[in-house]
Design a protein around this motif. Structure first.
Motif, short mmCIF file in Angstrom:
data_model
loop_
_atom_site.label_atom_id
_atom_site.label_comp_id
_atom_site.label_asym_id
_atom_site.label_seq_id
_atom_site.Cartn_x
_atom_site.Cartn_y
_atom_site.Cartn_z
N ASP A 1 0.80 -1.23 0.00
CA ASP A 1 0.00 0.00 0.00
C ASP A 1 0.84 1.28 0.00
OD1 ASP A 1 -2.50 -1.26 -0.05
OD2 ASP A 1 -2.43 -1.61 2.11
N PHE A 2 2.14 1.16 0.20
CA PHE A 2 3.00 2.36 0.23
C PHE A 2 4.25 2.11 -0.59
CE2 PHE A 2 0.42 2.59 4.07
CZ PHE A 2 -0.06 3.88 4.00
N ARG A 3 4.71 3.16 -1.25
CA ARG A 3 5.92 3.06 -2.06
C ARG A 3 7.13 3.22 -1.14
NH1 ARG A 3 4.11 4.21 -7.55
NH2 ARG A 3 2.11 5.26 -7.51
N GLY B 1 11.66 5.61 -0.04
CA GLY B 1 12.11 6.17 1.23
C GLY B 1 11.11 7.14 1.84
N PRO B 2 11.28 7.44 3.14
CA PRO B 2 10.38 8.37 3.82
C PRO B 2 10.71 9.81 3.42
CG PRO B 2 12.15 7.77 5.29
CD PRO B 2 12.38 6.99 4.02
N ILE B 3 9.70 10.65 3.36
CA ILE B 3 9.94 12.07 3.06
C ILE B 3 9.24 12.83 4.17
CG2 ILE B 3 9.83 13.86 1.27
CD1 ILE B 3 9.40 11.42 -0.70
N PHE B 4 10.03 13.59 4.94
CA PHE B 4 9.56 14.02 6.24
C PHE B 4 8.79 15.34 6.26
CE2 PHE B 4 13.40 11.43 7.10
CZ PHE B 4 12.81 10.44 7.86
N HIS B 5 9.29 16.35 5.61
CA HIS B 5 8.71 17.68 5.86
C HIS B 5 9.12 18.68 4.80
CE1 HIS B 5 12.31 19.97 6.73
NE2 HIS B 5 11.60 20.96 7.21
N ARG B 6 8.65 19.90 4.91
CA ARG B 6 9.20 21.08 4.22
C ARG B 6 8.97 22.28 5.11
NH1 ARG B 6 7.45 24.97 0.30
NH2 ARG B 6 5.57 23.95 -0.46
N LEU C 1 4.11 9.11 5.65
CA LEU C 1 5.54 9.34 5.43
C LEU C 1 6.00 8.86 4.06
CD1 LEU C 1 7.81 10.29 7.30
CD2 LEU C 1 7.95 7.96 8.17
N PHE C 2 5.27 7.87 3.56
CA PHE C 2 5.60 7.28 2.25
C PHE C 2 4.43 7.52 1.30
CE2 PHE C 2 7.74 4.74 5.48
CZ PHE C 2 9.02 4.59 4.98
N SER C 3 4.73 7.53 0.02
CA SER C 3 3.71 7.71 -1.00
C SER C 3 2.73 6.54 -0.98
CB SER C 3 4.45 7.79 -2.34
OG SER C 3 3.55 8.00 -3.37
N VAL C 4 1.45 6.86 -1.04
CA VAL C 4 0.42 5.79 -1.06
C VAL C 4 0.43 5.13 -2.43
CG1 VAL C 4 -2.06 5.36 -0.96
CG2 VAL C 4 -1.03 7.00 0.63
N TYR C 5 0.37 3.79 -2.45
CA TYR C 5 0.30 3.05 -3.71
C TYR C 5 -1.11 2.50 -3.85
CZ TYR C 5 1.36 -0.21 -7.46
OH TYR C 5 1.37 -0.88 -8.66
N GLY C 6 -1.79 2.88 -4.94
CA GLY C 6 -3.15 2.37 -5.16
C GLY C 6 -4.19 3.33 -4.59
N PRO D 1 3.55 11.99 -0.12
CA PRO D 1 4.44 12.54 -1.15
C PRO D 1 4.20 11.90 -2.51
CG PRO D 1 5.65 11.06 0.32
CD PRO D 1 4.25 11.13 0.84
N ALA D 2 4.57 12.63 -3.56
CA ALA D 2 4.39 12.13 -4.93
C ALA D 2 5.76 12.10 -5.64
CB ALA D 2 3.36 12.99 -5.66
N THR D 3 5.75 12.33 -6.94
CA THR D 3 6.99 12.12 -7.71
C THR D 3 8.08 13.16 -7.41
OG1 THR D 3 5.88 13.29 -9.49
CG2 THR D 3 5.98 10.92 -9.67
#
Ligand code: URA
Length: 281
Positions: free
Chosen positions: A31-33, A37-42, A97-102, A58-60
Protein backbone atom coordinates in the motif's frame (compact mmCIF):
# COMPACT_ATOMS: atom_id res chain seq x y z
CA UNK A 1 25.62 34.38 -5.21
CA UNK A 2 25.01 32.85 -1.82
CA UNK A 3 22.32 30.19 -1.67
CA UNK A 4 19.93 29.49 1.15
CA UNK A 5 19.03 25.91 1.91
CA UNK A 6 17.15 23.71 4.34
CA UNK A 7 19.53 22.68 7.12
CA UNK A 8 17.80 19.32 7.63
CA UNK A 9 17.30 17.31 10.77
CA UNK A 10 20.36 17.91 12.98
CA UNK A 11 18.53 19.42 15.93
CA UNK A 12 16.50 17.47 18.50
CA UNK A 13 13.87 16.09 18.40
CA UNK A 14 14.03 16.00 14.59
CA UNK A 15 17.35 14.13 14.56
CA UNK A 16 15.69 11.22 16.37
CA UNK A 17 12.51 11.44 14.30
CA UNK A 18 14.44 11.34 11.03
CA UNK A 19 16.77 8.62 12.29
CA UNK A 20 14.15 6.31 13.73
CA UNK A 21 11.21 6.16 11.34
CA UNK A 22 8.72 3.32 10.82
CA UNK A 23 9.52 0.72 8.18
CA UNK A 24 7.55 -1.85 6.19
CA UNK A 25 6.21 -3.53 9.30
CA UNK A 26 4.19 -0.34 9.84
CA UNK A 27 3.87 0.90 6.24
CA UNK A 28 3.18 -2.28 4.20
CA UNK A 29 4.79 -2.25 0.76
CA UNK A 30 1.51 -3.36 -0.90
CA UNK A 31 0.00 0.00 0.00
CA UNK A 32 3.00 2.36 0.23
CA UNK A 33 5.92 3.06 -2.06
CA UNK A 34 8.41 2.34 0.72
CA UNK A 35 11.14 1.78 -1.89
CA UNK A 36 11.37 5.56 -2.45
CA UNK A 37 12.11 6.17 1.23
CA UNK A 38 10.38 8.37 3.82
CA UNK A 39 9.94 12.07 3.06
CA UNK A 40 9.56 14.02 6.24
CA UNK A 41 8.71 17.68 5.86
CA UNK A 42 9.20 21.08 4.22
CA UNK A 43 9.72 24.43 5.91
CA UNK A 44 10.89 25.76 9.24
CA UNK A 45 11.73 23.42 12.11
CA UNK A 46 13.26 26.16 14.29
CA UNK A 47 10.05 27.34 15.96
CA UNK A 48 9.52 30.30 13.63
CA UNK A 49 6.65 28.72 11.65
CA UNK A 50 3.33 30.54 12.06
CA UNK A 51 1.21 27.96 10.32
CA UNK A 52 1.40 24.19 9.97
CA UNK A 53 0.17 22.49 6.81
CA UNK A 54 -0.79 18.83 7.06
CA UNK A 55 -0.79 17.27 3.59
CA UNK A 56 -1.52 13.70 2.51
CA UNK A 57 1.42 11.80 1.03
CA UNK A 58 4.44 12.54 -1.15
CA UNK A 59 4.39 12.13 -4.93
CA UNK A 60 6.99 12.12 -7.71
CA UNK A 61 8.73 15.49 -7.30
CA UNK A 62 8.92 14.93 -3.55
CA UNK A 63 10.61 11.55 -4.06
CA UNK A 64 13.44 13.34 -5.85
CA UNK A 65 13.74 16.53 -3.78
CA UNK A 66 13.30 14.77 -0.40
CA UNK A 67 10.95 17.53 0.78
CA UNK A 68 7.15 17.36 0.72
CA UNK A 69 4.63 19.42 -1.27
CA UNK A 70 7.12 20.51 -3.92
CA UNK A 71 5.23 19.56 -7.11
CA UNK A 72 2.07 21.18 -8.43
CA UNK A 73 0.07 20.49 -5.25
CA UNK A 74 2.80 22.20 -3.24
CA UNK A 75 2.90 25.19 -5.58
CA UNK A 76 -0.87 25.60 -5.18
CA UNK A 77 -0.38 25.60 -1.40
CA UNK A 78 2.54 28.03 -1.70
CA UNK A 79 0.17 30.35 -3.59
CA UNK A 80 -2.41 30.05 -0.83
CA UNK A 81 0.23 30.98 1.75
CA UNK A 82 1.25 33.97 -0.38
CA UNK A 83 -2.36 35.18 -0.21
CA UNK A 84 -1.98 35.16 3.59
CA UNK A 85 1.28 37.11 3.39
CA UNK A 86 3.29 34.06 4.45
CA UNK A 87 6.41 33.45 2.36
CA UNK A 88 8.64 31.19 4.48
CA UNK A 89 7.20 31.07 8.03
CA UNK A 90 5.43 27.75 7.72
CA UNK A 91 6.10 24.10 8.25
CA UNK A 92 4.53 21.16 6.41
CA UNK A 93 4.28 17.46 7.13
CA UNK A 94 2.20 14.76 5.47
CA UNK A 95 -0.31 12.35 6.95
CA UNK A 96 1.77 9.50 5.49
CA UNK A 97 5.54 9.34 5.43
CA UNK A 98 5.60 7.28 2.25
CA UNK A 99 3.71 7.71 -1.00
CA UNK A 100 0.42 5.79 -1.06
CA UNK A 101 0.30 3.05 -3.71
CA UNK A 102 -3.15 2.37 -5.16
CA UNK A 103 -6.52 4.04 -4.74
CA UNK A 104 -7.58 2.93 -1.31
CA UNK A 105 -4.28 2.52 0.57
CA UNK A 106 -4.72 5.83 2.36
CA UNK A 107 -8.23 5.07 3.62
CA UNK A 108 -7.16 1.60 4.65
CA UNK A 109 -4.35 2.85 6.88
CA UNK A 110 -5.63 6.18 8.22
CA UNK A 111 -6.50 4.62 11.58
CA UNK A 112 -3.34 2.51 11.99
CA UNK A 113 -2.05 3.17 15.47
CA UNK A 114 1.67 2.84 14.71
CA UNK A 115 1.37 5.27 11.76
CA UNK A 116 -0.54 7.70 13.95
CA UNK A 117 1.89 7.34 16.85
CA UNK A 118 4.88 8.39 14.71
CA UNK A 119 2.92 11.20 13.01
CA UNK A 120 1.79 12.45 16.45
CA UNK A 121 5.42 12.67 17.55
CA UNK A 122 6.03 15.08 14.67
CA UNK A 123 2.87 17.04 15.51
CA UNK A 124 3.94 17.25 19.16
CA UNK A 125 7.42 18.42 18.12
CA UNK A 126 5.96 21.15 15.92
CA UNK A 127 2.88 22.21 17.84
CA UNK A 128 3.72 21.66 21.50
CA UNK A 129 6.89 23.67 21.92
CA UNK A 130 7.90 24.84 25.33
CA UNK A 131 7.81 28.56 24.61
CA UNK A 132 5.93 31.34 26.41
CA UNK A 133 4.27 32.43 23.17
CA UNK A 134 4.50 29.79 20.44
CA UNK A 135 4.70 31.38 16.96
CA UNK A 136 2.51 28.69 15.45
CA UNK A 137 -1.13 29.71 15.65
CA UNK A 138 -2.95 27.95 12.83
CA UNK A 139 -3.18 24.54 11.18
CA UNK A 140 -4.31 23.88 7.60
CA UNK A 141 -5.29 20.32 6.72
CA UNK A 142 -5.42 19.29 3.07
CA UNK A 143 -8.11 16.72 2.32
CA UNK A 144 -10.12 14.32 4.45
CA UNK A 145 -7.27 12.00 5.47
CA UNK A 146 -5.23 14.90 6.83
CA UNK A 147 -8.28 16.24 8.63
CA UNK A 148 -8.84 12.87 10.27
CA UNK A 149 -5.13 12.60 11.18
CA UNK A 150 -5.20 16.04 12.78
CA UNK A 151 -8.34 15.28 14.79
CA UNK A 152 -6.63 12.12 16.00
CA UNK A 153 -3.72 14.20 17.32
CA UNK A 154 -6.05 16.87 18.76
CA UNK A 155 -7.70 14.32 21.05
CA UNK A 156 -4.27 13.65 22.58
CA UNK A 157 -3.54 17.38 23.14
CA UNK A 158 -6.94 19.03 23.58
CA UNK A 159 -5.59 22.12 25.36
CA UNK A 160 -3.05 22.95 22.67
CA UNK A 161 -5.52 22.12 19.88
CA UNK A 162 -8.09 24.50 21.40
CA UNK A 163 -5.58 27.36 21.08
CA UNK A 164 -4.96 26.75 17.36
CA UNK A 165 -7.05 28.03 14.48
CA UNK A 166 -7.97 25.07 12.28
CA UNK A 167 -8.78 25.36 8.57
CA UNK A 168 -9.79 22.05 6.95
CA UNK A 169 -9.33 22.61 3.22
CA UNK A 170 -10.00 20.47 0.21
CA UNK A 171 -6.80 18.82 -1.01
CA UNK A 172 -5.00 20.84 -3.73
CA UNK A 173 -5.35 17.98 -6.21
CA UNK A 174 -9.04 17.44 -5.42
CA UNK A 175 -9.97 18.67 -8.93
CA UNK A 176 -7.85 16.00 -10.62
CA UNK A 177 -8.77 13.16 -8.25
CA UNK A 178 -12.50 13.94 -8.08
CA UNK A 179 -12.87 14.37 -11.85
CA UNK A 180 -10.88 11.17 -12.51
CA UNK A 181 -13.44 9.25 -10.43
CA UNK A 182 -16.26 10.65 -12.60
CA UNK A 183 -19.39 12.48 -11.57
CA UNK A 184 -17.77 15.94 -11.70
CA UNK A 185 -15.82 17.68 -14.43
CA UNK A 186 -12.32 19.02 -13.89
CA UNK A 187 -13.64 22.57 -14.36
CA UNK A 188 -16.43 22.12 -11.80
CA UNK A 189 -14.09 20.46 -9.30
CA UNK A 190 -11.52 23.25 -9.75
CA UNK A 191 -14.22 25.85 -9.09
CA UNK A 192 -15.31 23.89 -5.99
CA UNK A 193 -11.74 23.74 -4.67
CA UNK A 194 -11.18 27.47 -5.19
CA UNK A 195 -14.51 28.32 -3.57
CA UNK A 196 -13.54 26.17 -0.59
CA UNK A 197 -10.14 27.86 -0.31
CA UNK A 198 -11.75 31.32 -0.61
CA UNK A 199 -14.09 30.45 2.26
CA UNK A 200 -11.09 29.83 4.56
CA UNK A 201 -8.98 32.87 3.65
CA UNK A 202 -10.61 35.37 6.04
CA UNK A 203 -10.34 33.09 9.08
CA UNK A 204 -6.71 32.30 8.30
CA UNK A 205 -5.86 35.98 7.79
CA UNK A 206 -7.40 36.73 11.20
CA UNK A 207 -5.11 34.24 12.89
CA UNK A 208 -1.82 34.13 10.99
CA UNK A 209 0.37 37.25 11.32
CA UNK A 210 1.71 38.08 7.83
CA UNK A 211 5.41 38.46 7.11
CA UNK A 212 4.81 40.10 3.71
CA UNK A 213 1.93 42.09 2.20
CA UNK A 214 -1.29 40.08 2.18
CA UNK A 215 -2.71 39.45 -1.30
CA UNK A 216 -6.25 40.54 -0.60
CA UNK A 217 -7.81 38.94 -3.61
CA UNK A 218 -10.07 35.90 -3.77
CA UNK A 219 -9.47 33.05 -6.18
CA UNK A 220 -11.55 33.01 -9.37
CA UNK A 221 -13.29 29.86 -10.52
CA UNK A 222 -10.31 28.68 -12.58
CA UNK A 223 -6.56 28.82 -11.87
CA UNK A 224 -5.16 32.21 -12.85
CA UNK A 225 -1.59 33.40 -13.47
CA UNK A 226 0.06 33.90 -10.10
CA UNK A 227 -2.12 31.38 -8.23
CA UNK A 228 0.78 28.91 -8.19
CA UNK A 229 3.94 30.09 -6.48
CA UNK A 230 7.41 28.52 -6.81
CA UNK A 231 8.89 26.70 -3.83
CA UNK A 232 11.55 28.84 -2.11
CA UNK A 233 15.15 27.64 -2.39
CA UNK A 234 15.46 27.78 1.40
CA UNK A 235 13.05 24.82 1.66
CA UNK A 236 15.25 22.47 -0.37
CA UNK A 237 18.39 20.56 0.59
CA UNK A 238 21.78 22.22 -0.03
CA UNK A 239 22.84 22.11 -3.67
CA UNK A 240 19.33 21.63 -5.08
CA UNK A 241 19.32 22.59 -8.78
CA UNK A 242 17.33 25.77 -9.37
CA UNK A 243 14.80 23.97 -11.61
CA UNK A 244 13.61 21.94 -8.61
CA UNK A 245 11.71 25.14 -7.73
CA UNK A 246 10.25 25.45 -11.24
CA UNK A 247 6.51 25.79 -11.77
CA UNK A 248 6.83 23.42 -14.70
CA UNK A 249 6.47 19.72 -13.90
CA UNK A 250 9.75 17.84 -14.30
CA UNK A 251 9.17 14.39 -12.75
CA UNK A 252 6.72 11.68 -13.74
CA UNK A 253 6.22 7.99 -13.25
CA UNK A 254 6.89 6.20 -16.51
CA UNK A 255 6.95 2.55 -17.57
CA UNK A 256 4.97 0.24 -19.78
CA UNK A 257 3.95 -2.14 -16.98
CA UNK A 258 2.79 -1.57 -13.42
CA UNK A 259 6.06 -3.16 -12.30
CA UNK A 260 8.21 -0.73 -14.30
CA UNK A 261 6.04 2.26 -13.43
CA UNK A 262 6.48 1.62 -9.74
CA UNK A 263 10.23 1.35 -10.27
CA UNK A 264 10.69 4.45 -12.44
CA UNK A 265 10.50 8.21 -12.09
CA UNK A 266 11.66 10.07 -15.19
CA UNK A 267 13.21 13.46 -14.49
CA UNK A 268 13.37 15.95 -17.37
CA UNK A 269 14.97 19.35 -16.91
CA UNK A 270 12.42 22.03 -17.95
CA UNK A 271 13.26 23.77 -21.24
CA UNK A 272 13.80 27.15 -19.54
CA UNK A 273 16.54 25.65 -17.36
CA UNK A 274 18.55 24.11 -20.22
CA UNK A 275 21.19 26.78 -20.10
CA UNK A 276 23.97 24.69 -21.60
CA UNK A 277 25.49 25.59 -24.99
CA UNK A 278 23.53 24.40 -28.05
CA UNK A 279 23.89 20.69 -28.77
CA UNK A 280 23.75 19.44 -32.37
CA UNK A 281 20.79 17.02 -32.30
N1 URA B 1 2.72 16.02 -2.23
C1 URA B 1 2.82 15.96 -0.89
O1 URA B 1 3.91 15.90 -0.35
N2 URA B 1 1.68 15.94 -0.18
C2 URA B 1 0.47 16.01 -0.72
O2 URA B 1 -0.52 16.01 0.00
C3 URA B 1 0.39 16.09 -2.13
C4 URA B 1 1.54 16.09 -2.86
Amino acid sequence: MKHRFCPGYDDPPFDDLAGDYPGEDVYPAEDFRTEWGPIFHRGRLDGSARVLILGQDPATHESITRRILVGEAGQRVQGLLARLGVTTSYVMINTFLFSVYGQSGGNRHIKDSAIAAYRNQWLDALLVRDEPEPALCAVITLGSLAKSAYHGWATTRPDRAAALHLATLKHPTYPESASAKGGITLAAATAALLEDWNAHLAGLRDHVPPEAPVIDKPYGDTWQDGDLVAIPEVDLPAGAPSWWTSLEGWAQRTGTTAQLKRATITVTIPAAARTWPPIGD
